[in-house]
Design a protein around this motif. Structure first.
Motif, PDB file in Angstrom:
ATOM      1  N   ARG A 104       0.830  -1.209   0.000  1.00  8.81           N
ATOM      2  CA  ARG A 104       0.000   0.000   0.000  1.00  8.81           C
ATOM      3  C   ARG A 104       0.863   1.258   0.000  1.00  8.81           C
ATOM      4  O   ARG A 104       1.426   1.648   1.025  1.00  8.81           O
ATOM      5  CB  ARG A 104      -0.937  -0.006   1.208  1.00  8.81           C
ATOM      6  CG  ARG A 104      -1.781  -1.284   1.314  1.00  8.81           C
ATOM      7  CD  ARG A 104      -2.578  -1.573   0.052  1.00  8.81           C
ATOM      8  NE  ARG A 104      -3.451  -2.741   0.211  1.00  8.81           N
ATOM      9  CZ  ARG A 104      -4.213  -3.240  -0.742  1.00  8.81           C
ATOM     10  NH1 ARG A 104      -4.200  -2.680  -1.959  1.00  8.81           N
ATOM     11  NH2 ARG A 104      -4.981  -4.287  -0.511  1.00  8.81           N
ATOM     12  N   ALA A 105       0.949   1.890  -1.152  1.00 11.06           N
ATOM     13  CA  ALA A 105       1.797   3.077  -1.294  1.00 11.06           C
ATOM     14  C   ALA A 105       1.328   4.225  -0.417  1.00 11.06           C
ATOM     15  O   ALA A 105       2.130   5.085  -0.029  1.00 11.06           O
ATOM     16  CB  ALA A 105       1.826   3.512  -2.761  1.00 11.06           C
ATOM     17  N   ARG A 106       0.044   4.275  -0.075  1.00  7.27           N
ATOM     18  CA  ARG A 106      -0.525   5.360   0.720  1.00  7.27           C
ATOM     19  C   ARG A 106      -0.601   5.009   2.207  1.00  7.27           C
ATOM     20  O   ARG A 106      -1.341   5.648   2.954  1.00  7.27           O
ATOM     21  CB  ARG A 106      -1.920   5.716   0.201  1.00  7.27           C
ATOM     22  CG  ARG A 106      -1.954   6.301  -1.191  1.00  7.27           C
ATOM     23  CD  ARG A 106      -3.350   6.804  -1.537  1.00  7.27           C
ATOM     24  NE  ARG A 106      -3.820   7.834  -0.621  1.00  7.27           N
ATOM     25  CZ  ARG A 106      -4.674   7.633   0.382  1.00  7.27           C
ATOM     26  NH1 ARG A 106      -5.165   6.428   0.622  1.00  7.27           N
ATOM     27  NH2 ARG A 106      -5.035   8.628   1.164  1.00  7.27           N
ATOM     28  N   LEU A 107       0.147   4.026   2.639  1.00  2.93           N
ATOM     29  CA  LEU A 107       0.012   3.577   4.027  1.00  2.93           C
ATOM     30  C   LEU A 107       0.289   4.694   5.027  1.00  2.93           C
ATOM     31  O   LEU A 107      -0.454   4.859   5.992  1.00  2.93           O
ATOM     32  CB  LEU A 107       0.958   2.395   4.282  1.00  2.93           C
ATOM     33  CG  LEU A 107       0.911   1.803   5.694  1.00  2.93           C
ATOM     34  CD1 LEU A 107      -0.496   1.330   6.054  1.00  2.93           C
ATOM     35  CD2 LEU A 107       1.914   0.662   5.827  1.00  2.93           C
ATOM     36  N   HIS A 108       1.338   5.468   4.805  1.00  3.30           N
ATOM     37  CA  HIS A 108       1.670   6.535   5.751  1.00  3.30           C
ATOM     38  C   HIS A 108       0.517   7.521   5.870  1.00  3.30           C
ATOM     39  O   HIS A 108       0.104   7.892   6.975  1.00  3.30           O
ATOM     40  CB  HIS A 108       2.947   7.248   5.299  1.00  3.30           C
ATOM     41  CG  HIS A 108       3.500   8.161   6.342  1.00  3.30           C
ATOM     42  ND1 HIS A 108       4.647   8.911   6.144  1.00  3.30           N
ATOM     43  CD2 HIS A 108       3.079   8.465   7.607  1.00  3.30           C
ATOM     44  CE1 HIS A 108       4.896   9.623   7.229  1.00  3.30           C
ATOM     45  NE2 HIS A 108       3.965   9.378   8.131  1.00  3.30           N
ATOM     46  N   ALA A 109      -0.023   7.948   4.741  1.00  9.68           N
ATOM     47  CA  ALA A 109      -1.131   8.897   4.753  1.00  9.68           C
ATOM     48  C   ALA A 109      -2.366   8.302   5.416  1.00  9.68           C
ATOM     49  O   ALA A 109      -3.078   8.990   6.163  1.00  9.68           O
ATOM     50  CB  ALA A 109      -1.468   9.331   3.326  1.00  9.68           C
ATOM     51  N   ALA A 110      -2.627   7.018   5.176  1.00  9.46           N
ATOM     52  CA  ALA A 110      -3.792   6.367   5.768  1.00  9.46           C
ATOM     53  C   ALA A 110      -3.653   6.246   7.277  1.00  9.46           C
ATOM     54  O   ALA A 110      -4.630   6.412   8.021  1.00  9.46           O
ATOM     55  CB  ALA A 110      -4.000   4.990   5.146  1.00  9.46           C
ATOM     56  N   VAL A 111      -2.454   5.962   7.755  1.00  9.34           N
ATOM     57  CA  VAL A 111      -2.214   5.875   9.194  1.00  9.34           C
ATOM     58  C   VAL A 111      -2.423   7.241   9.839  1.00  9.34           C
ATOM     59  O   VAL A 111      -3.070   7.363  10.892  1.00  9.34           O
ATOM     60  CB  VAL A 111      -0.794   5.348   9.467  1.00  9.34           C
ATOM     61  CG1 VAL A 111      -0.396   5.575  10.920  1.00  9.34           C
ATOM     62  CG2 VAL A 111      -0.707   3.870   9.124  1.00  9.34           C
ATOM     63  N   THR A 112      -1.899   8.279   9.212  1.00  9.21           N
ATOM     64  CA  THR A 112      -2.064   9.637   9.737  1.00  9.21           C
ATOM     65  C   THR A 112      -3.540  10.012   9.804  1.00  9.21           C
ATOM     66  O   THR A 112      -4.006  10.592  10.796  1.00  9.21           O
ATOM     67  CB  THR A 112      -1.303  10.642   8.863  1.00  9.21           C
ATOM     68  OG1 THR A 112       0.086  10.298   8.850  1.00  9.21           O
ATOM     69  CG2 THR A 112      -1.463  12.051   9.401  1.00  9.21           C
ATOM     70  N   ALA A 113      -4.283   9.678   8.762  1.00  7.57           N
ATOM     71  CA  ALA A 113      -5.712   9.996   8.727  1.00  7.57           C
ATOM     72  C   ALA A 113      -6.470   9.222   9.796  1.00  7.57           C
ATOM     73  O   ALA A 113      -7.344   9.770  10.480  1.00  7.57           O
ATOM     74  CB  ALA A 113      -6.282   9.701   7.340  1.00  7.57           C
ATOM     75  N   ALA A 114      -6.162   7.936   9.956  1.00  5.04           N
ATOM     76  CA  ALA A 114      -6.867   7.112  10.935  1.00  5.04           C
ATOM     77  C   ALA A 114      -6.550   7.538  12.360  1.00  5.04           C
ATOM     78  O   ALA A 114      -7.383   7.395  13.257  1.00  5.04           O
ATOM     79  CB  ALA A 114      -6.505   5.642  10.734  1.00  5.04           C
ATOM     80  N   ALA A 115      -5.367   8.089  12.575  1.00  3.85           N
ATOM     81  CA  ALA A 115      -4.984   8.526  13.917  1.00  3.85           C
ATOM     82  C   ALA A 115      -5.806   9.705  14.391  1.00  3.85           C
ATOM     83  O   ALA A 115      -6.012   9.889  15.594  1.00  3.85           O
ATOM     84  CB  ALA A 115      -3.501   8.884  13.948  1.00  3.85           C
ATOM     85  N   GLN A 116      -6.286  10.538  13.462  1.00  2.00           N
ATOM     86  CA  GLN A 116      -7.115  11.699  13.791  1.00  2.00           C
ATOM     87  C   GLN A 116      -6.490  12.551  14.900  1.00  2.00           C
ATOM     88  O   GLN A 116      -7.165  12.949  15.845  1.00  2.00           O
ATOM     89  CB  GLN A 116      -8.519  11.251  14.192  1.00  2.00           C
ATOM     90  CG  GLN A 116      -9.295  10.589  13.061  1.00  2.00           C
ATOM     91  CD  GLN A 116     -10.704  10.243  13.450  1.00  2.00           C
ATOM     92  OE1 GLN A 116     -10.982   9.872  14.586  1.00  2.00           O
ATOM     93  NE2 GLN A 116     -11.623  10.362  12.511  1.00  2.00           N
ATOM     94  N   GLY A 117      -5.218  12.781  14.769  1.00  2.00           N
ATOM     95  CA  GLY A 117      -4.537  13.629  15.743  1.00  2.00           C
ATOM     96  C   GLY A 117      -3.932  12.897  16.919  1.00  2.00           C
ATOM     97  O   GLY A 117      -3.180  13.494  17.701  1.00  2.00           O
ATOM     98  N   SER A 118      -4.240  11.619  17.078  1.00  2.00           N
ATOM     99  CA  SER A 118      -3.627  10.833  18.144  1.00  2.00           C
ATOM    100  C   SER A 118      -2.167  10.548  17.790  1.00  2.00           C
ATOM    101  O   SER A 118      -1.784  10.606  16.619  1.00  2.00           O
ATOM    102  CB  SER A 118      -4.380   9.507  18.327  1.00  2.00           C
ATOM    103  OG  SER A 118      -5.707   9.737  18.759  1.00  2.00           O
ATOM    104  N   PRO A 119      -1.344  10.232  18.778  1.00  2.00           N
ATOM    105  CA  PRO A 119       0.062   9.946  18.492  1.00  2.00           C
ATOM    106  C   PRO A 119       0.219   8.789  17.511  1.00  2.00           C
ATOM    107  O   PRO A 119      -0.451   7.760  17.636  1.00  2.00           O
ATOM    108  CB  PRO A 119       0.634   9.588  19.866  1.00  2.00           C
ATOM    109  CG  PRO A 119      -0.284  10.248  20.848  1.00  2.00           C
ATOM    110  CD  PRO A 119      -1.643  10.180  20.229  1.00  2.00           C
TER     111      PRO A 119
END
Length: 207
Positions: free
Chosen positions: A171-186
């Motif tokens: 998944r090339a967008r994994l970093h972006a997806a993790v950031t989005a799913a975190a919703q501001g959490s660490p």
């Protein structure tokens, strides 16, 4: 998935140990609290769960998989290791699992996905669901294929082409997806082995 793994499940662990890099590092870093609960999403043959249960004897472990064929192998492996009292397995969808129905729990102290997102069609939904399954102060951990970004071009073309034959899509967008799913959490993200694998974590803050 059952058709794919009907025969492959019997040699899965013997073949995957050579190229599913970073799994044991993830397990070593789980560090669940004493008496804590750990869920693997896409547990396959239960190889990771068994290793984690041995590494962290004070925790309880749970695994889900969409493939009943894989779960049949997993149940046999767990029973053979004498860990049936600490490892519970259930058939469920990674994007829609209901923890109380599947395991009788509201959430988990640790949730991890090891080389499963690259095979789940709605992989972003699986990340969001993984976060939703966390108890307060819980942590989601991910390891999966990266984009081979710091490896030779010939290697990248070869490995990505070979993976596609097995319906595996890094998944090339994994970093972006993790950031989005975190919703501001660490959250954290790192490349391993020159981008061969990627590792990510999301922490749900304590309430």
């Amino acid at each position: 998935m059952d058709r794919m793994y009907a025969t492959q499940r019997h040699i899965y662990d013997a073949t995957r140990k050579y190229y599913l890099l970073g799994r044991d590092q993830l397990i070593a870093g789980l560090d669940p609290p004493a008496g804590g609960t750990v869920l693997e999403v896409g547990c396959g043959t239960a190889r990771n769960l068994i290793a984690a249960a041995r590494r962290w004897p004070d925790a309880r472990f749970y695994g889900l998989d969409i493939s009943e064929a894989m779960l049949a192998t997993a149940r046999a492996h767990v029973a053979g290791t004498g860990l049936s009292d600490r490892i519970t397995l259930a058939r469920a969808d990674a994007t829609a699992v209901e923890p109380r129905a599947a395991f009788g729990l509201e959430g988990f102290d640790r949730v991890f996905l090891s080389y499963t997102l690259s095979m789940i069609p709605d992989w972003e939904g699986a990340i969001r669901q993984g976060v939703a399954l966390l108890s307060p102060d819980g942590r989601l951990s991910i390891v999966d294929f990266g984009q081979q970004e710091r490896l030779p071009r010939w290697w990248r073309a070869t490995i990505l082409g070979w993976l596609s034959r097995w319906h595996v899509t890094p998944r090339a967008r994994l970093h972006a997806a993790v950031t989005a799913a975190a919703q501001g959490s660490p959250s954290e993200f790192a490349a391993l082995y020159r981008g061969y694998a990627w590792r990510a974590t999301i922490v749900r803050p304590a309430e």
